[in-house]
Motif scaffolding. Structure first.
Motif, PDB file in Angstrom:
ATOM      1  N   GLU A 146       0.833  -1.212   0.000  1.00  0.00           N
ATOM      2  CA  GLU A 146       0.000   0.000   0.000  1.00  0.00           C
ATOM      3  C   GLU A 146       0.862   1.255   0.000  1.00  0.00           C
ATOM      4  OE1 GLU A 146      -2.580  -0.422   3.382  1.00  0.00           O
ATOM      5  OE2 GLU A 146      -3.689  -2.072   2.465  1.00  0.00           O
ATOM      6  N   LEU A 147       1.897   1.275   0.818  1.00  0.00           N
ATOM      7  CA  LEU A 147       2.779   2.443   0.873  1.00  0.00           C
ATOM      8  C   LEU A 147       3.513   2.656  -0.452  1.00  0.00           C
ATOM      9  CD1 LEU A 147       4.328   2.058   4.433  1.00  0.00           C
ATOM     10  CD2 LEU A 147       2.835   3.914   3.648  1.00  0.00           C
ATOM     11  N   ALA A 148       3.908   1.565  -1.084  1.00  0.00           N
ATOM     12  CA  ALA A 148       4.638   1.667  -2.348  1.00  0.00           C
ATOM     13  C   ALA A 148       3.766   2.239  -3.465  1.00  0.00           C
ATOM     14  CB  ALA A 148       5.174   0.294  -2.757  1.00  0.00           C
ATOM     15  N   ARG A 149       2.453   2.235  -3.254  1.00  0.00           N
ATOM     16  CA  ARG A 149       1.514   2.780  -4.245  1.00  0.00           C
ATOM     17  C   ARG A 149       0.967   4.152  -3.846  1.00  0.00           C
ATOM     18  NH1 ARG A 149      -1.784  -2.827  -4.755  1.00  0.00           N
ATOM     19  NH2 ARG A 149      -0.237  -3.935  -6.008  1.00  0.00           N
ATOM     20  N   ASP A 150       1.358   4.634  -2.678  1.00  0.00           N
ATOM     21  CA  ASP A 150       0.820   5.879  -2.142  1.00  0.00           C
ATOM     22  C   ASP A 150       1.470   7.080  -2.836  1.00  0.00           C
ATOM     23  OD1 ASP A 150       0.091   8.110  -0.592  1.00  0.00           O
ATOM     24  OD2 ASP A 150      -0.026   6.900   1.231  1.00  0.00           O
ATOM     25  N   ALA A 151       0.700   7.769  -3.639  1.00  0.00           N
ATOM     26  CA  ALA A 151       1.211   8.895  -4.434  1.00  0.00           C
ATOM     27  C   ALA A 151       1.672  10.068  -3.573  1.00  0.00           C
ATOM     28  CB  ALA A 151       0.146   9.359  -5.424  1.00  0.00           C
ATOM     29  N   ARG A 152       1.295  10.085  -2.297  1.00  0.00           N
ATOM     30  CA  ARG A 152       1.738  11.167  -1.410  1.00  0.00           C
ATOM     31  C   ARG A 152       3.218  11.034  -1.046  1.00  0.00           C
ATOM     32  NH1 ARG A 152      -2.270  10.373   3.425  1.00  0.00           N
ATOM     33  NH2 ARG A 152      -1.679   8.253   2.896  1.00  0.00           N
ATOM     34  N   PRO A 161       7.323  10.299  -1.720  1.00  0.00           N
ATOM     35  CA  PRO A 161       8.290  10.541  -2.790  1.00  0.00           C
ATOM     36  C   PRO A 161       8.511   9.272  -3.627  1.00  0.00           C
ATOM     37  CG  PRO A 161       9.120  11.373  -0.697  1.00  0.00           C
ATOM     38  CD  PRO A 161       7.885  10.585  -0.392  1.00  0.00           C
ATOM     39  N   GLU A 162       8.689   9.454  -4.922  1.00  0.00           N
ATOM     40  CA  GLU A 162       8.872   8.329  -5.838  1.00  0.00           C
ATOM     41  C   GLU A 162      10.027   7.421  -5.408  1.00  0.00           C
ATOM     42  OE1 GLU A 162       8.624   5.551  -8.744  1.00  0.00           O
ATOM     43  OE2 GLU A 162       7.102   7.058  -8.266  1.00  0.00           O
ATOM     44  N   GLU A 163      11.134   7.994  -4.980  1.00  0.00           N
ATOM     45  CA  GLU A 163      12.287   7.185  -4.568  1.00  0.00           C
ATOM     46  C   GLU A 163      11.946   6.279  -3.386  1.00  0.00           C
ATOM     47  OE1 GLU A 163      15.251  10.121  -3.793  1.00  0.00           O
ATOM     48  OE2 GLU A 163      15.994  10.090  -5.851  1.00  0.00           O
ATOM     49  N   ASP A 164      11.184   6.792  -2.439  1.00  0.00           N
ATOM     50  CA  ASP A 164      10.786   5.982  -1.286  1.00  0.00           C
ATOM     51  C   ASP A 164       9.829   4.877  -1.703  1.00  0.00           C
ATOM     52  OD1 ASP A 164      12.358   7.505   0.381  1.00  0.00           O
ATOM     53  OD2 ASP A 164      10.714   8.797   1.034  1.00  0.00           O
ATOM     54  N   ARG A 165       8.894   5.204  -2.589  1.00  0.00           N
ATOM     55  CA  ARG A 165       7.964   4.178  -3.072  1.00  0.00           C
ATOM     56  C   ARG A 165       8.719   3.067  -3.801  1.00  0.00           C
ATOM     57  NH1 ARG A 165       3.572   7.079  -6.441  1.00  0.00           N
ATOM     58  NH2 ARG A 165       5.358   8.355  -6.942  1.00  0.00           N
ATOM     59  N   GLN A 166       9.712   3.448  -4.598  1.00  0.00           N
ATOM     60  CA  GLN A 166      10.489   2.464  -5.330  1.00  0.00           C
ATOM     61  C   GLN A 166      11.302   1.593  -4.365  1.00  0.00           C
ATOM     62  OE1 GLN A 166      13.001   4.108  -8.362  1.00  0.00           O
ATOM     63  NE2 GLN A 166      13.718   2.100  -9.049  1.00  0.00           N
ATOM     64  N   GLU A 213      11.063   7.606   8.603  1.00  0.00           N
ATOM     65  CA  GLU A 213      11.157   8.912   7.944  1.00  0.00           C
ATOM     66  C   GLU A 213       9.817   9.373   7.372  1.00  0.00           C
ATOM     67  OE1 GLU A 213      14.235   9.104   5.011  1.00  0.00           O
ATOM     68  OE2 GLU A 213      15.722   8.235   6.350  1.00  0.00           O
ATOM     69  N   LEU A 214       8.959   8.442   7.005  1.00  0.00           N
ATOM     70  CA  LEU A 214       7.690   8.797   6.363  1.00  0.00           C
ATOM     71  C   LEU A 214       6.632   9.269   7.350  1.00  0.00           C
ATOM     72  CD1 LEU A 214       7.525   5.957   3.706  1.00  0.00           C
ATOM     73  CD2 LEU A 214       8.127   8.364   3.338  1.00  0.00           C
TER      74      LEU A 214
END
Length: 122
Positions: free
Chosen positions: A54-60, A62-67, A100-101
């Motif tokens: 779910e977090l990896a798909r959360d657009a809120r 940063p892209e680097e963190d999702r990746q 960090e998130l």
């Protein structure tokens, strides 16, 4: 898990029964390959997999963190197929990122911390 008193042990286990000339040691290096995980541990990994997905798909976020979170999913979703060292490294990465998130990632941080404590015997 709370109140169950379950403890997970990874590492050598030596039992000596009586007298002299006892030879032998059982080496336990944790699950590898298709070995089954204890049900409680498997359930915690499954819960963390859902949260990290779910977090990896959360657009809120940063892209680097999702990746980075996305890259942890192979270990989280199949811990029985991974070495214990991979668990630790992955859980430390998840814990660091989720810390960090902030609040949005607090449940994942809690599970990652709980799993680290269990596999470390703390």
């Amino acid at each position: 898990m709370s109140g169950s008193g379950s403890r997970f042990h990874f590492g050598d286990n030596v039992t000596v029964h009586g007298g002299q000339g006892n030879i032998g040691i059982q080496h336990n290096h944790g699950p590898a390959g298709d070995q089954a995980l204890p049900p409680e541990l498997a359930a915690l990994f499954a819960q963390l997999t859902v949260l990290v997905t779910e977090l990896a798909r959360d657009a809120r976020l940063p892209e680097e963190d999702r990746q980075s979170l996305q890259e942890t999913l192979p270990v989280l979703s199949d811990p029985a197929g991974q070495e214990r060292r991979s668990w630790r490294n992955t859980l430390h990465l998840v814990a660091g990122l989720t810390r960090e998130l902030g609040e949005v990632a607090a449940p994942a941080l809690g599970l990652a911390t709980q799993l680290l404590a269990l596999i470390s015997g703390r």
